[in-house]
Write an enzyme that holds these catalytic residues in place. Structure first.
Site, PDB file in Angstrom:
ATOM      1  N   ASN A  10     -18.917 107.424  85.833  1.00  0.00           N
ATOM      2  CA  ASN A  10     -18.235 106.103  86.450  1.00  0.00           C
ATOM      3  C   ASN A  10     -18.204 105.051  85.246  1.00  0.00           C
ATOM      4  O   ASN A  10     -17.417 103.983  85.714  1.00  0.00           O
ATOM      5  CB  ASN A  10     -19.069 105.662  87.526  1.00  0.00           C
ATOM      6  CG  ASN A  10     -19.146 106.697  88.724  1.00  0.00           C
ATOM      7  OD1 ASN A  10     -18.133 107.136  88.997  1.00  0.00           O
ATOM      8  ND2 ASN A  10     -20.307 107.010  89.109  1.00  0.00           N
ATOM      9  N   TYR A  22     -21.682  94.523  85.385  1.00  0.00           N
ATOM     10  CA  TYR A  22     -21.417  95.555  84.373  1.00  0.00           C
ATOM     11  C   TYR A  22     -20.720  94.717  83.184  1.00  0.00           C
ATOM     12  O   TYR A  22     -20.300  95.490  82.026  1.00  0.00           O
ATOM     13  CB  TYR A  22     -20.717  96.824  84.602  1.00  0.00           C
ATOM     14  CG  TYR A  22     -21.677  97.608  85.643  1.00  0.00           C
ATOM     15  CD1 TYR A  22     -23.006  97.911  85.124  1.00  0.00           C
ATOM     16  CD2 TYR A  22     -21.336  97.990  86.737  1.00  0.00           C
ATOM     17  CE1 TYR A  22     -23.816  98.745  85.927  1.00  0.00           C
ATOM     18  CE2 TYR A  22     -22.070  98.895  87.509  1.00  0.00           C
ATOM     19  CZ  TYR A  22     -23.435  99.092  87.398  1.00  0.00           C
ATOM     20  OH  TYR A  22     -24.234  99.822  88.059  1.00  0.00           O
ATOM     21  N   ASN A  73     -25.511 106.295  77.215  1.00  0.00           N
ATOM     22  CA  ASN A  73     -25.792 105.278  78.603  1.00  0.00           C
ATOM     23  C   ASN A  73     -25.495 106.789  79.522  1.00  0.00           C
ATOM     24  O   ASN A  73     -24.345 106.957  79.719  1.00  0.00           O
ATOM     25  CB  ASN A  73     -24.715 104.310  78.624  1.00  0.00           C
ATOM     26  CG  ASN A  73     -24.917 103.738  80.043  1.00  0.00           C
ATOM     27  OD1 ASN A  73     -25.737 104.190  80.863  1.00  0.00           O
ATOM     28  ND2 ASN A  73     -24.202 102.552  80.067  1.00  0.00           N
ATOM     29  N   ALA A  76     -25.725 106.901  86.068  1.00  0.00           N
ATOM     30  CA  ALA A  76     -26.508 107.252  87.224  1.00  0.00           C
ATOM     31  C   ALA A  76     -27.636 108.517  86.876  1.00  0.00           C
ATOM     32  O   ALA A  76     -28.552 108.836  87.406  1.00  0.00           O
ATOM     33  CB  ALA A  76     -25.644 107.379  88.347  1.00  0.00           C
ATOM     34  N   GLU A  97     -31.249 105.074  74.347  1.00  0.00           N
ATOM     35  CA  GLU A  97     -30.924 104.922  75.313  1.00  0.00           C
ATOM     36  C   GLU A  97     -30.304 103.636  76.000  1.00  0.00           C
ATOM     37  O   GLU A  97     -31.119 102.690  75.430  1.00  0.00           O
ATOM     38  CB  GLU A  97     -31.910 105.148  76.700  1.00  0.00           C
ATOM     39  CG  GLU A  97     -31.580 105.177  78.254  1.00  0.00           C
ATOM     40  CD  GLU A  97     -32.746 105.139  78.866  1.00  0.00           C
ATOM     41  OE1 GLU A  97     -33.924 105.669  78.491  1.00  0.00           O
ATOM     42  OE2 GLU A  97     -32.789 104.849  80.412  1.00  0.00           O
ATOM     43  N   HIS A  99     -28.155 100.523  78.313  1.00  0.00           N
ATOM     44  CA  HIS A  99     -27.658 100.450  79.737  1.00  0.00           C
ATOM     45  C   HIS A  99     -27.153  98.959  79.593  1.00  0.00           C
ATOM     46  O   HIS A  99     -27.416  97.953  78.774  1.00  0.00           O
ATOM     47  CB  HIS A  99     -28.783 100.124  80.827  1.00  0.00           C
ATOM     48  CG  HIS A  99     -29.430 101.535  80.942  1.00  0.00           C
ATOM     49  ND1 HIS A  99     -28.623 102.511  81.797  1.00  0.00           N
ATOM     50  CD2 HIS A  99     -30.333 102.076  80.477  1.00  0.00           C
ATOM     51  CE1 HIS A  99     -29.528 103.518  81.691  1.00  0.00           C
ATOM     52  NE2 HIS A  99     -30.427 103.401  80.947  1.00  0.00           N
TER      53      HIS A  99
HETATM   54  O1  CA2 Z   1     -26.317  99.476  83.508  1.00  0.00           O
HETATM   55  C1  CA2 Z   1     -25.899 100.496  83.119  1.00  0.00           C
HETATM   56  O2  CA2 Z   1     -25.215 100.698  82.084  1.00  0.00           O
HETATM   57  C2  CA2 Z   1     -25.806 101.607  84.225  1.00  0.00           C
HETATM   58  O3  CA2 Z   1     -26.264 102.781  83.433  1.00  0.00           O
HETATM   59  C3  CA2 Z   1     -24.712 101.838  84.787  1.00  0.00           C
HETATM   60  C4  CA2 Z   1     -24.736 102.936  85.881  1.00  0.00           C
HETATM   61  C5  CA2 Z   1     -25.917 102.662  86.724  1.00  0.00           C
HETATM   62  O4  CA2 Z   1     -25.962 103.939  87.725  1.00  0.00           O
HETATM   63  C6  CA2 Z   1     -27.192 102.739  85.950  1.00  0.00           C
HETATM   64  O5  CA2 Z   1     -28.132 102.402  86.997  1.00  0.00           O
HETATM   65  C7  CA2 Z   1     -27.402 101.507  85.023  1.00  0.00           C
HETATM   66  C8  CA2 Z   1     -23.600 102.743  86.712  1.00  0.00           C
HETATM   67  C9  CA2 Z   1     -22.065 102.763  85.974  1.00  0.00           C
HETATM   68  C10 CA2 Z   1     -20.875 102.711  87.049  1.00  0.00           C
HETATM   69  O6  CA2 Z   1     -20.106 101.846  86.379  1.00  0.00           O
HETATM   70  C11 CA2 Z   1     -19.171 101.243  87.351  1.00  0.00           C
HETATM   71  C12 CA2 Z   1     -18.108 100.562  86.517  1.00  0.00           C
HETATM   72  C13 CA2 Z   1     -17.186  99.996  87.354  1.00  0.00           C
HETATM   73  C14 CA2 Z   1     -17.336 100.077  88.663  1.00  0.00           C
HETATM   74  C15 CA2 Z   1     -18.251 100.577  89.434  1.00  0.00           C
HETATM   75  C16 CA2 Z   1     -19.353 101.392  88.645  1.00  0.00           C
END
Ligand code: CA2
Length: 150
Positions: A10, A22, A73, A76, A97, A99
């Site tokens: 994602n 994000y 990264n 999920a 790692e 985030h």
């Molecule tokens: O904070 C981060 O970098 C995460 O790895 C991002 C993941 C999340 O599941 C982790 O807990 C933390 C999610 C990435 C999803 O990215 C999106 C981007 C745009 C719209 C929706 C989701």
């Protein structure tokens, strides 16, 4: 020195939704910032994004003999994937790692990382700077190891 930057599921959607969590940069813009830092550090960097756990694992396996370090990264998969953790542990390439968000101040399920115990360290909560700090950290870690010798 060659480094691999992996983006999990994602993250290709970055810049389209949830900018408050994000940030507003797209993945292409994050990759451009990574490439710029790579030039400054004098390292070769390859970036790779996949929404598939298997593809990320295959990329780790395929890169194991050609890269000195990994910045990942896992998105999920951080919170679910024993398979990804095993892949990182199996190849014995040092990894950091990263985030974008601070996974420790969000939902409880995000506070657990399956990957954290098999990486050198974790950078969480600084948006694109998490990647850039992660890249500098793995670069310094590898350089230290190389200069110390056997
Ligand atoms: O904070 C981060 O970098 C995460 O790895 C991002 C993941 C999340 O599941 C982790 O807990 C933390 C999610 C990435 C999803 O990215 C999106 C981007 C745009 C719209 C929706 C989701």
């Amino acid at each position: 020195m060659k480094l691999l930057v992996l983006h999990g599921p994602n993250l290709n959607l970055l810049g389209t939704r949830e900018p408050e969590v994000y940030g507003s940069l797209t993945l292409a813009e994050i990759d451009a910032a990574i490439s710029e830092l790579a030039v400054e550090l004098g390292v070769e960097v390859e970036t790779f994004q996949s929404n598939s756990e298997g593809a990320l694992i295959d990329k780790i396996h395929a890169s194991a003999s050609s890269v000195n370090g990994i910045v990942i990264n896992p998105a999920a998969y951080t919170h679910t994937s024993v398979a990804l953790r095993d892949a990182l542990a199996a190849v014995a390439v040092p990894a950091v790692e990263v985030h974008l968000s601070n996974i420790h101040r969000r939902e409880e399920f995000r506070t657990r990382s399956y990957v954290a115990p098999v990486v050198v360290g974790q950078v969480s909560g600084f948006g694109v700077d998490s990647y850039l700090m992660g890249l500098r950290a793995i670069f310094n870690h590898i350089k230290k190891g190389l200069s110390e010798g056997p």
